[in-house]
Design an enzyme around this catalytic site. Structure first.
Site, mmCIF file in Angstrom:
data_model
loop_
_atom_site.group_PDB
_atom_site.id
_atom_site.type_symbol
_atom_site.label_atom_id
_atom_site.label_comp_id
_atom_site.label_asym_id
_atom_site.label_seq_id
_atom_site.Cartn_x
_atom_site.Cartn_y
_atom_site.Cartn_z
ATOM 1 N N ARG A 1 0.816 -1.212 0.000
ATOM 2 C CA ARG A 1 0.000 0.000 0.000
ATOM 3 C C ARG A 1 0.853 1.267 0.000
ATOM 4 N NH1 ARG A 1 -2.970 1.834 -2.724
ATOM 5 N NH2 ARG A 1 -3.920 -0.241 -2.673
ATOM 6 N N LYS A 26 2.812 24.825 -3.241
ATOM 7 C CA LYS A 26 1.527 24.257 -2.820
ATOM 8 C C LYS A 26 1.588 22.736 -2.925
ATOM 9 C CE LYS A 26 -1.022 28.400 -4.152
ATOM 10 N NZ LYS A 26 -2.032 28.994 -5.064
ATOM 11 N N LYS A 40 5.713 39.084 -2.444
ATOM 12 C CA LYS A 40 4.323 38.925 -2.879
ATOM 13 C C LYS A 40 3.487 40.120 -2.431
ATOM 14 C CE LYS A 40 2.937 35.009 -3.935
ATOM 15 N NZ LYS A 40 2.267 33.692 -4.018
ATOM 16 N N GLU A 65 6.028 40.060 -7.255
ATOM 17 C CA GLU A 65 4.697 39.832 -7.814
ATOM 18 C C GLU A 65 4.003 41.161 -8.082
ATOM 19 O OE1 GLU A 65 0.665 38.686 -5.606
ATOM 20 O OE2 GLU A 65 2.004 36.956 -5.786
ATOM 21 N N ASP A 89 0.645 38.263 -11.841
ATOM 22 C CA ASP A 89 -0.343 37.493 -11.091
ATOM 23 C C ASP A 89 -1.769 37.833 -11.496
ATOM 24 O OD1 ASP A 89 -0.989 35.600 -9.007
ATOM 25 O OD2 ASP A 89 -1.682 37.299 -7.822
#
Length: 284
Positions: free
Chosen positions: A105, A140, A172, A202, A224
């Protein structure tokens, strides 16, 4: 053979696999197998593809079998990065049946998950055909599995963005808001950045991009959540002075038109957070 840049030492991958095995085997091991499989029973098993895709996670699956039992013979038939079709054998495992069943598994969880990422990435890459645009992942990723998932992106023909917060300076929108503006964050970054550290910023508007170009200090600009005409205008405005990266809502149906704007990179969190597990099975 898998290209060298698509591999990392087993020393890095082993703790991920060992942790998954400990989670699955618990405190007392595989009680089902111990109860029903006679001692000394040996078998030959295969990991087979049940749908088409791109293979990833074979080295990790092999680690799972070998950590459970070094006596198992593991032979990879389709390496990481190879294409597979239904019915193809990816790996053969032979030896004690109890050991194969105890590792099954965990091996399949890794191989199916990572092959799903590689397969989705390959689909994104195919949409950039005829352009110079590269597909790249993001941070992510599944906590604890970043290195494995980023390897799967490479196996699918994509490229890796930074692995962590210490790799590069990526400014960002929240950094800009907290620091007081585009010019302020760039000047602060320029004051402390090592010559070995790249700086990316960004922006989501063309006037911000103009400030970036006027201020200097950035190596890469992340465009973005821009619509396609705005992306095209941004690439023209940059005119090769910075590396351009398009990001935000980069889903498969949109990739071809975004690549056609001339951006250098398209980054998508979907490669790792939304990939479907490829259907693989272990058959005795």
């Amino acid at each position: 053979m898998t290209p060298a840049h698509m591999t990392v030492p087993d020393l890095i991958l082993e703790p991920l696999v060992r942790g998954a095995l400990l989670e699955d085997l618990g405190q007392y091991g595989d009680i089902t197998t111990r109860a029903v499989i006679p001692a000394g029973t040996t078998y030959d098993a295969r990991i087979n593809a049940r749908e088409p895709g791109v293979v990833s996670g074979m080295r990790i699956a092999a680690l799972a079998f070998r950590l459970v039992d070094p006596a198992l013979k593991v032979t990879t038939r389709l390496p990481d990065g190879a294409a597979c079709n239904p019915g193809d054998t990816l790996m053969e495992i032979s030896g004690p049946a109890a050991s194969i069943l105890s590792a099954e598994r965990v091996a399949l969880n890794f191989a199916g998950r990572l092959s799903g990422i590689a397969t989705l990435t390959a689909g994104f890459v195919a949409e950039t055909s005829g352009t110079h645009t590269r597909i790249t992942c993001t941070r992510k990723t599944t906590p604890g599995l970043r290195v494995a998932e980023k390897l799967a992106v490479l196996h699918g023909g994509g490229f890796n963005h930074r692995f962590g917060l210490s790799d590069a300076i990526l400014i960002k929108d929240n950094h800009i808001a907290a620091a007081g503006g585009v010019r302020e964050v760039l000047e602060a970054a320029k004051a402390v950045a090592s010559h070995m550290v790249r700086v990316e910023i960004e922006v989501d508007r063309l006037d911000q991009l103009e400030t970036v170009l006027a201020t200097g200090g950035a190596d890469v600009v992340l465009l973005d959540n821009m619509d396609t005409p705005t992306l095209r205008a941004a690439v023209a405005l940059v005119a090769g002075r910075l590396v351009t990266e398009a990001s935000g809502n980069m889903q498969l149906p949109r990739i071809a038109e975004v690549a056609a704007t001339g951006v250098d990179y398209i980054s998508s969190g979907a490669l790792t957070h939304s990939a479907r597990t490829l259907d693989l099975g272990l058959d005795f």
